[in-house]
Write a protein that holds these residues in place. Structure first.
Motif, PDB file in Angstrom:
ATOM      1  N   GLN A   1     -29.013  39.333 -47.121  1.00 39.30           N
ATOM      2  CA  GLN A   1     -29.785  38.165 -47.564  1.00 39.30           C
ATOM      3  C   GLN A   1     -29.119  37.471 -48.755  1.00 39.30           C
ATOM      4  O   GLN A   1     -29.126  36.247 -48.853  1.00 39.30           O
ATOM      5  CB  GLN A   1     -31.219  38.577 -47.912  1.00 39.30           C
TER       6      GLN A   1
ATOM      7  N   LEU B   1     -25.165  29.321 -48.250  1.00 34.03           N
ATOM      8  CA  LEU B   1     -25.857  28.031 -48.294  1.00 34.03           C
ATOM      9  C   LEU B   1     -25.426  27.174 -49.487  1.00 34.03           C
ATOM     10  O   LEU B   1     -25.511  25.941 -49.441  1.00 34.03           O
ATOM     11  CB  LEU B   1     -27.379  28.241 -48.376  1.00 34.03           C
TER      12      LEU B   1
ATOM     13  N   GLY C   1     -36.545  29.976 -47.901  1.00 39.29           N
ATOM     14  CA  GLY C   1     -36.768  31.057 -46.950  1.00 39.29           C
ATOM     15  C   GLY C   1     -35.916  32.268 -47.258  1.00 39.29           C
ATOM     16  O   GLY C   1     -36.371  33.418 -47.158  1.00 39.29           O
ATOM     17  N   THR C   2     -34.675  32.010 -47.661  1.00 40.62           N
ATOM     18  CA  THR C   2     -33.772  33.109 -48.001  1.00 40.62           C
ATOM     19  C   THR C   2     -34.243  33.844 -49.246  1.00 40.62           C
ATOM     20  O   THR C   2     -34.174  35.077 -49.313  1.00 40.62           O
ATOM     21  CB  THR C   2     -32.341  32.575 -48.221  1.00 40.62           C
TER      22      THR C   2
ATOM     23  N   ASP D   1     -33.603  20.120 -45.717  1.00 50.91           N
ATOM     24  CA  ASP D   1     -33.309  21.244 -44.816  1.00 50.91           C
ATOM     25  C   ASP D   1     -32.669  22.403 -45.580  1.00 50.91           C
ATOM     26  O   ASP D   1     -33.027  23.568 -45.386  1.00 50.91           O
ATOM     27  CB  ASP D   1     -32.379  20.787 -43.689  1.00 50.91           C
ATOM     28  N   LEU D   2     -31.706  22.068 -46.442  1.00 48.34           N
ATOM     29  CA  LEU D   2     -31.045  23.107 -47.227  1.00 48.34           C
ATOM     30  C   LEU D   2     -32.028  23.785 -48.178  1.00 48.34           C
ATOM     31  O   LEU D   2     -31.990  25.007 -48.358  1.00 48.34           O
ATOM     32  CB  LEU D   2     -29.884  22.506 -48.025  1.00 48.34           C
TER      33      LEU D   2
ATOM     34  N   ARG E   1     -26.391  35.431 -47.312  1.00 48.47           N
ATOM     35  CA  ARG E   1     -26.934  34.229 -46.673  1.00 48.47           C
ATOM     36  C   ARG E   1     -27.179  33.149 -47.722  1.00 48.47           C
ATOM     37  O   ARG E   1     -26.894  31.970 -47.502  1.00 48.47           O
ATOM     38  CB  ARG E   1     -28.235  34.561 -45.946  1.00 48.47           C
ATOM     39  N   ARG E   2     -27.707  33.540 -48.864  1.00 49.48           N
ATOM     40  CA  ARG E   2     -27.913  32.579 -49.946  1.00 49.48           C
ATOM     41  C   ARG E   2     -26.586  32.014 -50.421  1.00 49.48           C
ATOM     42  O   ARG E   2     -26.455  30.794 -50.636  1.00 49.48           O
ATOM     43  CB  ARG E   2     -28.651  33.238 -51.116  1.00 49.48           C
TER      44      ARG E   2
ATOM     45  N   ALA F   1     -35.243  24.108 -47.775  1.00 44.21           N
ATOM     46  CA  ALA F   1     -36.133  24.965 -46.982  1.00 44.21           C
ATOM     47  C   ALA F   1     -35.435  26.275 -46.609  1.00 44.21           C
ATOM     48  O   ALA F   1     -36.038  27.356 -46.680  1.00 44.21           O
ATOM     49  CB  ALA F   1     -36.586  24.225 -45.724  1.00 44.21           C
ATOM     50  N   GLN F   2     -34.157  26.173 -46.225  1.00 41.77           N
ATOM     51  CA  GLN F   2     -33.409  27.383 -45.892  1.00 41.77           C
ATOM     52  C   GLN F   2     -33.244  28.289 -47.108  1.00 41.77           C
ATOM     53  O   GLN F   2     -33.345  29.520 -47.009  1.00 41.77           O
ATOM     54  CB  GLN F   2     -32.035  27.009 -45.335  1.00 41.77           C
ATOM     55  N   LEU F   3     -32.981  27.662 -48.260  1.00 42.82           N
ATOM     56  CA  LEU F   3     -32.802  28.438 -49.482  1.00 42.82           C
ATOM     57  C   LEU F   3     -34.101  29.130 -49.885  1.00 42.82           C
ATOM     58  O   LEU F   3     -34.098  30.310 -50.259  1.00 42.82           O
ATOM     59  CB  LEU F   3     -32.324  27.526 -50.616  1.00 42.82           C
TER      60      LEU F   3
END
Length: 212
Positions: free
Chosen positions: A42, A49, A136-137, A129-130, A45-46, A132-134
């Motif tokens: 995880q 991004l 979530g991560t 979008d980025l 993943r961060r 939101a992904q961040l």
């Protein structure tokens, strides 16, 4: 006769080790490895991004060089630490890893505060979008850390409890380092921003590193 005695000795050793917590230590150690792998996954993943996030912000706020550079440097520092399974057996290396991730979290927090000054950036679809992904991560990082903390707690209890502590000493099972609560509280604080009329004072202070 010799084979029978050897078999009996092996059976006795198996029963003895099971009763002294050897199997529990092995199982707990494997659970820690699995939990740690998810934490690293995880965090990676961060990290993946961040370049796109920085480039998107730069497109709208290129003048925020200090903040953008802070995020980039913090990410680079994280990349210099090899988060191998062996790292959890080295308290000093684990602390360096934790501090580096904490600095990156602080840098990202400062970046998000800066974003509030740019309405066009906040409304950009790519940025949303980025973000939101961040977010979530970050949530998944929290969950992964909690699972790791629980796994380490259970393992350390076995290492310190009698009679399994004797088995732990015999086979060199040692306590593993834990994420510190103080650091987690520190990096969760949003930095304060002064939007005063004097532009020379409208700076974003850099929080001091978390104490250990």
């Amino acid at each position: 006769m010799i084979r029978r005695l050897s078999a009996l000795a092996a059976l006795a050793a198996t029963v003895l080790l099971s009763g002294c917590g050897y199997n529990t230590l092995q199982r707990s150690d494997e659970q820690i490895k699995a939990a740690w792998a998810e934490v690293v996954n995880q965090y990676q993943r961060r990290s993946d991004l961040i370049p796109n996030l920085v480039n998107t912000v730069k497109g709208f706020a290129a003048q925020e060089q200090q903040v953008l550079l802070g995020v980039t440097n913090a990410r680079a520092k994280v990349g210099t630490i090899q988060a191998t399974p062996e790292l959890v057996n080295d308290p000093q290396a684990f602390t360096r890893f934790q501090q580096a991730q904490g600095e990156l979290s602080s840098a990202l927090s400062r970046l998000m505060v800066v974003v509030e000054r740019y309405p066009d950036l906040k409304s950009d679809r790519n940025f949303r979008d980025l973000q939101a992904q961040l977010e979530g991560t970050e949530n998944r990082i929290t969950v992964a850390r909690q699972r790791y903390i629980k796994a380490v707690q259970e393992y350390n209890v076995v290492v310190r409890s009698f009679p399994s502590n004797l088995t732990a000493m015999l086979f060199s099972f040692k306590e593993k380092p834990q994420f510190t609560v103080e650091n987690e509280k520190e990096i969760s604080k949003a930095p304060k921003v002064d939007f005063g009329t004097d532009s020379s004072k409208s700076a974003i202070p850099v929080p001091a590193p978390a104490s250990k």
